[in-house]
Design an enzyme around this catalytic site. Sequence first.
Site, PDB file in Angstrom:
ATOM      1  N   SER A  49      52.571  14.803  70.345  1.00  0.00           N
ATOM      2  CA  SER A  49      52.336  13.961  69.166  1.00  0.00           C
ATOM      3  C   SER A  49      53.335  12.803  69.221  1.00  0.00           C
ATOM      4  O   SER A  49      54.318  12.860  69.974  1.00  0.00           O
ATOM      5  CB  SER A  49      52.552  14.769  67.885  1.00  0.00           C
ATOM      6  OG  SER A  49      53.920  15.136  67.773  1.00  0.00           O
ATOM      7  N   ASP A  84      48.639  13.108  71.519  1.00  0.00           N
ATOM      8  CA  ASP A  84      47.872  13.746  70.448  1.00  0.00           C
ATOM      9  C   ASP A  84      47.892  12.851  69.199  1.00  0.00           C
ATOM     10  O   ASP A  84      48.965  12.426  68.761  1.00  0.00           O
ATOM     11  CB  ASP A  84      48.540  15.101  70.150  1.00  0.00           C
ATOM     12  CG  ASP A  84      47.741  15.966  69.210  1.00  0.00           C
ATOM     13  OD1 ASP A  84      46.498  15.839  69.170  1.00  0.00           O
ATOM     14  OD2 ASP A  84      48.367  16.804  68.522  1.00  0.00           O
ATOM     15  N   HIS A  85      46.743  12.560  68.632  1.00  0.00           N
ATOM     16  CA  HIS A  85      46.648  11.725  67.414  1.00  0.00           C
ATOM     17  C   HIS A  85      47.418  10.423  67.504  1.00  0.00           C
ATOM     18  O   HIS A  85      48.216  10.090  66.610  1.00  0.00           O
ATOM     19  CB  HIS A  85      47.130  12.498  66.175  1.00  0.00           C
ATOM     20  CG  HIS A  85      46.222  13.622  65.807  1.00  0.00           C
ATOM     21  ND1 HIS A  85      45.007  13.419  65.193  1.00  0.00           N
ATOM     22  CD2 HIS A  85      46.337  14.953  66.000  1.00  0.00           C
ATOM     23  CE1 HIS A  85      44.423  14.585  65.014  1.00  0.00           C
ATOM     24  NE2 HIS A  85      45.198  15.540  65.502  1.00  0.00           N
ATOM     25  N   GLY A 178      47.799  23.393  61.005  1.00  0.00           N
ATOM     26  CA  GLY A 178      48.696  24.336  60.343  1.00  0.00           C
ATOM     27  C   GLY A 178      47.940  25.590  59.925  1.00  0.00           C
ATOM     28  O   GLY A 178      46.816  25.829  60.360  1.00  0.00           O
ATOM     29  N   GLY A 208      43.373  21.970  65.208  1.00  0.00           N
ATOM     30  CA  GLY A 208      43.751  23.008  64.248  1.00  0.00           C
ATOM     31  C   GLY A 208      43.411  24.405  64.720  1.00  0.00           C
ATOM     32  O   GLY A 208      42.948  25.248  63.944  1.00  0.00           O
ATOM     33  N   GLY A 209      43.645  24.670  66.013  1.00  0.00           N
ATOM     34  CA  GLY A 209      43.277  25.964  66.605  1.00  0.00           C
ATOM     35  C   GLY A 209      44.032  27.152  66.024  1.00  0.00           C
ATOM     36  O   GLY A 209      43.559  28.288  66.099  1.00  0.00           O
ATOM     37  N   ASN A 231      48.983  24.255  68.191  1.00  0.00           N
ATOM     38  CA  ASN A 231      50.378  23.819  68.057  1.00  0.00           C
ATOM     39  C   ASN A 231      51.177  24.810  67.202  1.00  0.00           C
ATOM     40  O   ASN A 231      52.074  25.492  67.687  1.00  0.00           O
ATOM     41  CB  ASN A 231      50.408  22.404  67.439  1.00  0.00           C
ATOM     42  CG  ASN A 231      51.810  21.851  67.320  1.00  0.00           C
ATOM     43  OD1 ASN A 231      52.734  22.341  67.955  1.00  0.00           O
ATOM     44  ND2 ASN A 231      51.980  20.828  66.514  1.00  0.00           N
ATOM     45  N   THR A 232      50.803  24.908  65.927  1.00  0.00           N
ATOM     46  CA  THR A 232      51.585  25.714  64.980  1.00  0.00           C
ATOM     47  C   THR A 232      51.775  27.162  65.440  1.00  0.00           C
ATOM     48  O   THR A 232      52.846  27.746  65.266  1.00  0.00           O
ATOM     49  CB  THR A 232      50.895  25.689  63.592  1.00  0.00           C
ATOM     50  OG1 THR A 232      50.671  24.324  63.224  1.00  0.00           O
ATOM     51  CG2 THR A 232      51.739  26.359  62.536  1.00  0.00           C
TER      52      THR A 232
HETATM   53  P1  13P Z   1      47.504  23.597  64.819  1.00  0.00           P
HETATM   54  O1  13P Z   1      48.941  23.217  64.630  1.00  0.00           O
HETATM   55  O2  13P Z   1      46.855  23.995  63.556  1.00  0.00           O
HETATM   56  O3  13P Z   1      47.345  24.613  65.898  1.00  0.00           O
HETATM   57  O4  13P Z   1      46.731  22.273  65.289  1.00  0.00           O
HETATM   58  C1  13P Z   1      47.083  21.655  66.497  1.00  0.00           C
HETATM   59  C2  13P Z   1      46.346  20.403  66.706  1.00  0.00           C
HETATM   60  O5  13P Z   1      45.200  20.246  66.336  1.00  0.00           O
HETATM   61  C3  13P Z   1      47.021  19.319  67.411  1.00  0.00           C
HETATM   62  O6  13P Z   1      46.295  18.149  67.397  1.00  0.00           O
END
Ligand code: 13P
Length: 287
Positions: A49, A84-85, A178, A208-209, A231-232
């Site tokens: 990111s 990312d983004h 998240g 958002g996996g 990520n989270t």
């Molecule tokens: P999470 O943090 O919910 O896993 O999402 C990660 C994500 O989509 C990064 O772009």
Amino acid sequence: MLVSAKEMLNKAKAGKYAVGQFNINNLEWTKAILLTAQELNSPVILGVSEGAGKYMCGYTTVVGMVNGMINELGITVPVALHLDHGSYEAAKKCIEAGFSSVMFDGSHYPIEENIEKTKELVAICEAKNISLEAEVGAIGGEEDGVVGSGEVADPEECKMIADLGVTMLAAGIGNIHGKYPENWAGLSFDTLDAIQQLTGDMPLVLHGGTGIPAEMIQKAISLGVSKINVNTECQLAFAAAVRKYVEAGKDLQGKGFDPRKLLADGVEAIKATVKEKMELFGSVGKA
Ligand code: 13P
């Protein structure tokens, strides 16, 4: 050597599995993810990111670290280093710095502006053989200060962006970054189905996996999702393992304060999380 995500994602779409994008935060994260991908013979995408890029001392530092690790650890599976983004400016910076893949998130712009900026980046990325991810319909939740409201994308708009020649497309389908709230309505599979019908072979990206139940992940893959971002979940696993180590007083025993020991359980926890996801996504053995 870093590769564009194009080939690995086209193969995933055709083979009905997904490649994981795991976001990196530092050296330990990167090493844990690369070693797990190599061990499982899986392609992998390292997500960075804008905030994480800043934290790691800029994009050129990240490129140097990842390339160094690929060499030193003897990583032979396909690895894409992906923004990312990203904003339009960040995407350009990463392309300059040596990333092999970028995401331009123009989902907060009116569709015309999203199309205009995405189009410019398509040309730049094509010339350099860099994969490009675009986004339609903001992903909800908060990530590095970027707040999205969890829109559901308009399939027609998805088609317009896909037709510009991007490599992969992220579309909001009720997913959020998240942890998911208790009252989360789940993924909108009708929307995903409509998007895939209109975009055909285009690999679709699920952001958002973290915390999406396994059955929903499998259904999403069956409806054309070929890249899933996590990520989270790695952060939670890392933090829990380090907390346990400290709470057990291990940092106070012998040389337990040595960062290589203090963080070791956290690193193992990231590896276990990445392994679990790669198995669920079906990318194991697909390098
Ligand atoms: P999470 O943090 O919910 O896993 O999402 C990660 C994500 O989509 C990064 O772009």
